[in-house]
Scaffold this active site. Structure first.
Site, PDB file in Angstrom:
ATOM      1  N   GLU A  45      15.102  -0.819  20.625  1.00 32.01           N
ATOM      2  CA  GLU A  45      15.613  -1.959  19.854  1.00 32.01           C
ATOM      3  C   GLU A  45      14.690  -3.157  20.100  1.00 32.01           C
ATOM      4  O   GLU A  45      14.280  -3.402  21.250  1.00 32.01           O
ATOM      5  CB  GLU A  45      17.026  -2.285  20.336  1.00 32.01           C
ATOM      6  CG  GLU A  45      17.851  -2.929  19.259  1.00 32.01           C
ATOM      7  CD  GLU A  45      19.185  -3.407  19.817  1.00 32.01           C
ATOM      8  OE1 GLU A  45      19.661  -4.451  19.344  1.00 32.01           O
ATOM      9  OE2 GLU A  45      19.701  -2.739  20.726  1.00 32.01           O
TER      10      GLU A  45
ATOM     11  N   GLY B  67       3.439   3.208   7.407  1.00 33.94           N
ATOM     12  CA  GLY B  67       2.384   2.336   6.865  1.00 33.94           C
ATOM     13  C   GLY B  67       1.511   1.782   7.984  1.00 33.94           C
ATOM     14  O   GLY B  67       0.280   1.805   7.916  1.00 33.94           O
ATOM     15  N   LYS B  68       2.175   1.299   9.044  1.00 31.43           N
ATOM     16  CA  LYS B  68       1.430   0.772  10.190  1.00 31.43           C
ATOM     17  C   LYS B  68       0.634   1.859  10.880  1.00 31.43           C
ATOM     18  O   LYS B  68      -0.521   1.660  11.250  1.00 31.43           O
ATOM     19  CB  LYS B  68       2.425   0.257  11.243  1.00 31.43           C
ATOM     20  CG  LYS B  68       2.833  -1.138  11.105  1.00 31.43           C
ATOM     21  CD  LYS B  68       3.591  -1.455  12.378  1.00 31.43           C
ATOM     22  CE  LYS B  68       4.417  -2.670  12.240  1.00 31.43           C
ATOM     23  NZ  LYS B  68       5.229  -2.914  13.430  1.00 31.43           N
TER      24      LYS B  68
ATOM     25  N   LYS C 229      -8.373  -4.194   2.319  1.00 31.48           N
ATOM     26  CA  LYS C 229      -7.321  -4.864   3.107  1.00 31.48           C
ATOM     27  C   LYS C 229      -7.793  -5.055   4.553  1.00 31.48           C
ATOM     28  O   LYS C 229      -7.623  -6.127   5.137  1.00 31.48           O
ATOM     29  CB  LYS C 229      -6.009  -4.069   3.049  1.00 31.48           C
ATOM     30  CG  LYS C 229      -4.905  -4.750   3.869  1.00 31.48           C
ATOM     31  CD  LYS C 229      -3.555  -4.061   3.820  1.00 31.48           C
ATOM     32  CE  LYS C 229      -2.601  -4.739   4.814  1.00 31.48           C
ATOM     33  NZ  LYS C 229      -1.327  -4.042   4.992  1.00 31.48           N
TER      34      LYS C 229
ATOM     35  N   HIS D  75       7.285   3.713  14.458  1.00 33.78           N
ATOM     36  CA  HIS D  75       7.882   4.709  13.566  1.00 33.78           C
ATOM     37  C   HIS D  75       7.666   4.300  12.113  1.00 33.78           C
ATOM     38  O   HIS D  75       8.270   4.850  11.212  1.00 33.78           O
ATOM     39  CB  HIS D  75       9.388   4.862  13.851  1.00 33.78           C
ATOM     40  CG  HIS D  75       9.677   5.574  15.131  1.00 33.78           C
ATOM     41  ND1 HIS D  75       9.409   5.021  16.356  1.00 33.78           N
ATOM     42  CD2 HIS D  75      10.195   6.806  15.381  1.00 33.78           C
ATOM     43  CE1 HIS D  75       9.764   5.880  17.309  1.00 33.78           C
ATOM     44  NE2 HIS D  75      10.234   6.961  16.749  1.00 33.78           N
TER      45      HIS D  75
ATOM     46  N   ASP E 150       3.499  -5.556  16.727  1.00 28.33           N
ATOM     47  CA  ASP E 150       4.641  -6.275  16.172  1.00 28.33           C
ATOM     48  C   ASP E 150       4.075  -7.303  15.213  1.00 28.33           C
ATOM     49  O   ASP E 150       3.128  -8.017  15.531  1.00 28.33           O
ATOM     50  CB  ASP E 150       5.511  -6.928  17.248  1.00 28.33           C
ATOM     51  CG  ASP E 150       6.921  -7.130  16.688  1.00 28.33           C
ATOM     52  OD1 ASP E 150       7.568  -6.137  16.327  1.00 28.33           O
ATOM     53  OD2 ASP E 150       7.359  -8.298  16.566  1.00 28.33           O
ATOM     54  N   SER E 151       4.637  -7.316  14.023  1.00 29.52           N
ATOM     55  CA  SER E 151       4.017  -8.124  12.985  1.00 29.52           C
ATOM     56  C   SER E 151       5.084  -8.637  12.037  1.00 29.52           C
ATOM     57  O   SER E 151       6.232  -8.203  12.078  1.00 29.52           O
ATOM     58  CB  SER E 151       2.978  -7.287  12.230  1.00 29.52           C
ATOM     59  OG  SER E 151       3.489  -6.015  11.921  1.00 29.52           O
TER      60      SER E 151
ATOM     61  N   ARG F 186      -3.746  -7.290  10.899  1.00 26.85           N
ATOM     62  CA  ARG F 186      -3.777  -6.157  11.838  1.00 26.85           C
ATOM     63  C   ARG F 186      -5.234  -5.816  12.190  1.00 26.85           C
ATOM     64  O   ARG F 186      -5.571  -5.583  13.340  1.00 26.85           O
ATOM     65  CB  ARG F 186      -3.058  -4.955  11.199  1.00 26.85           C
ATOM     66  CG  ARG F 186      -2.947  -3.740  12.074  1.00 26.85           C
ATOM     67  CD  ARG F 186      -1.892  -2.773  11.553  1.00 26.85           C
ATOM     68  NE  ARG F 186      -0.583  -3.401  11.505  1.00 26.85           N
ATOM     69  CZ  ARG F 186      -0.029  -3.929  10.402  1.00 26.85           C
ATOM     70  NH1 ARG F 186      -0.629  -3.841   9.237  1.00 26.85           N
ATOM     71  NH2 ARG F 186       1.140  -4.535  10.459  1.00 26.85           N
TER      72      ARG F 186
ATOM     73  N   PHE G 228       1.997  -1.357   2.268  1.00 28.49           N
ATOM     74  CA  PHE G 228       3.412  -1.158   2.595  1.00 28.49           C
ATOM     75  C   PHE G 228       4.074  -2.529   2.723  1.00 28.49           C
ATOM     76  O   PHE G 228       3.423  -3.567   2.585  1.00 28.49           O
ATOM     77  CB  PHE G 228       3.556  -0.338   3.893  1.00 28.49           C
ATOM     78  CG  PHE G 228       3.067  -1.054   5.126  1.00 28.49           C
ATOM     79  CD1 PHE G 228       1.721  -1.080   5.433  1.00 28.49           C
ATOM     80  CD2 PHE G 228       3.950  -1.713   5.970  1.00 28.49           C
ATOM     81  CE1 PHE G 228       1.259  -1.744   6.566  1.00 28.49           C
ATOM     82  CE2 PHE G 228       3.504  -2.375   7.106  1.00 28.49           C
ATOM     83  CZ  PHE G 228       2.149  -2.390   7.396  1.00 28.49           C
TER      84      PHE G 228
HETATM   85  P1  IMP Z   1       8.029  -4.700  13.079  1.00 27.28           P
HETATM   86  O1  IMP Z   1       6.713  -5.145  13.661  1.00 27.28           O
HETATM   87  O2  IMP Z   1       8.330  -3.278  13.353  1.00 27.28           O
HETATM   88  O3  IMP Z   1       9.129  -5.637  13.431  1.00 27.28           O
HETATM   89  O4  IMP Z   1       7.860  -4.734  11.493  1.00 27.28           O
HETATM   90  C1  IMP Z   1       7.041  -5.670  10.879  1.00 27.28           C
HETATM   91  C2  IMP Z   1       7.370  -5.755   9.404  1.00 27.28           C
HETATM   92  O5  IMP Z   1       6.541  -6.801   8.881  1.00 27.28           O
HETATM   93  C3  IMP Z   1       7.000  -4.518   8.626  1.00 27.28           C
HETATM   94  O6  IMP Z   1       8.064  -3.634   8.477  1.00 27.28           O
HETATM   95  C4  IMP Z   1       6.625  -5.121   7.276  1.00 27.28           C
HETATM   96  O7  IMP Z   1       7.756  -5.390   6.561  1.00 27.28           O
HETATM   97  C5  IMP Z   1       6.022  -6.458   7.640  1.00 27.28           C
HETATM   98  N1  IMP Z   1       4.578  -6.304   7.747  1.00 27.28           N
HETATM   99  C6  IMP Z   1       3.813  -6.329   8.862  1.00 27.28           C
HETATM  100  N2  IMP Z   1       2.526  -6.107   8.574  1.00 27.28           N
HETATM  101  C7  IMP Z   1       2.482  -5.925   7.239  1.00 27.28           C
HETATM  102  C8  IMP Z   1       1.411  -5.629   6.363  1.00 27.28           C
HETATM  103  O8  IMP Z   1       0.243  -5.436   6.734  1.00 27.28           O
HETATM  104  N3  IMP Z   1       1.748  -5.536   5.072  1.00 27.28           N
HETATM  105  C9  IMP Z   1       3.017  -5.709   4.604  1.00 27.28           C
HETATM  106  N4  IMP Z   1       4.049  -5.950   5.379  1.00 27.28           N
HETATM  107  C10 IMP Z   1       3.777  -6.062   6.707  1.00 27.28           C
END
Ligand code: IMP
Length: 204
Positions: free
Chosen positions: A46, A18-19, A181, A15, A75-76, A187, A158
């Site tokens: 969750e 940016g991703k 990027k 959701h 997941d990142s 990613r 983002f």
């Molecule tokens: P999740 O994977 O939904 O837990 O969210 C990962 C979070 O890591 C994102 O909301 C960003 O805050 C951060 N993040 C992951 N990849 C990037 C990126 O490529 N640029 C900037 N922030 C990132």
């Protein structure tokens, strides 16, 4: 023979706009028509996992179960050396309910300064989980090392992009156009592994 991905429809189990934008950019050349979990009104599970792999898997499994489509989840997070790997798994949560990454970046910088360490290195980590409706999943990881910058710079990308300078570049991710990027980022590196394992190059 490992499972491969056919051209067609796929759901991006995220959701985070940016991703979704970045993953969609990466998938488009392969004839894969991606829809996001938000567009399909899928619930956002969750993130109860204790690792990037576990969270990527639970998001992909939830999306494939709810949609009947192959699902790709990411997941990142940002691991800061002086903070012993924080915010890491909690990178999204440091932005609070309003998803304010200005505040999240300030917190990272405040805690790094308060740590007393002179180390400004950090790593972005991404795990992609690709799950099919029959329950089969494959995983791919990508990382990029870099240095934290303060104050944040740039309007692109983002999350923490404006405070992260990847190795091999004087610019923050926030100052880079998307293609620049993708050439360096976690990613896109995970995605290149997915392509090698599961997809034929475009035009073949
Ligand atoms: P999740 O994977 O939904 O837990 O969210 C990962 C979070 O890591 C994102 O909301 C960003 O805050 C951060 N993040 C992951 N990849 C990037 C990126 O490529 N640029 C900037 N922030 C990132």
């Amino acid at each position: 023979m490992e499972r491969r991905l056919a051209a067609g429809r796929l759901v991006i189990a995220s959701h985070n706009p940016g991703k979704v934008r970045e993953i969609d950019d990466l998938l488009r050349p392969f004839g894969i028509h991606a829809q996001s979990a938000a567009n399909l009104n899928l619930p956002e599970p969750e993130e109860t996992g204790l690792t990037f792999i576990a969270n990527a898997e639970l998001k992909a499994r939830a999306a494939t179960a709810a949609s009947g489509l192959v699902a790709l989840a990411d997941d990142s997070g940002l691991e800061v050396t002086a903070l012993k790997g924080a915010p890491g798994l909690f990178s999204a949560r440091w932005a609070g309910p309003k998803k304010d990454f200005g505040l999240a970046m300030e917190r990272v910088w405040r805690e790094v300064t308060a740590s007393g360490s002179a180390d400004r290195s950090a790593t972005f980590v991404c795990v992609l989980a690709l799950c099919w409706p029959d329950g089969h999943c494959r995983f791919f990881e990508g990382r990029v090392e870099g240095t934290l910058a303060w104050p944040p710079r740039g309007e692109h990308g983002f999350g923490y992009d404006p405070m992260f300078v990847p190795e091999q570049s004087p610019l923050t991710f926030g100052e880079m156009e998307p293609d620049a990027k993708h050439a360096l980022a976690h990613r896109a590196r995970a995605f290149r592994r997915l392509v090698e394992a599961c997809l034929a190059p475009p035009g073949t």
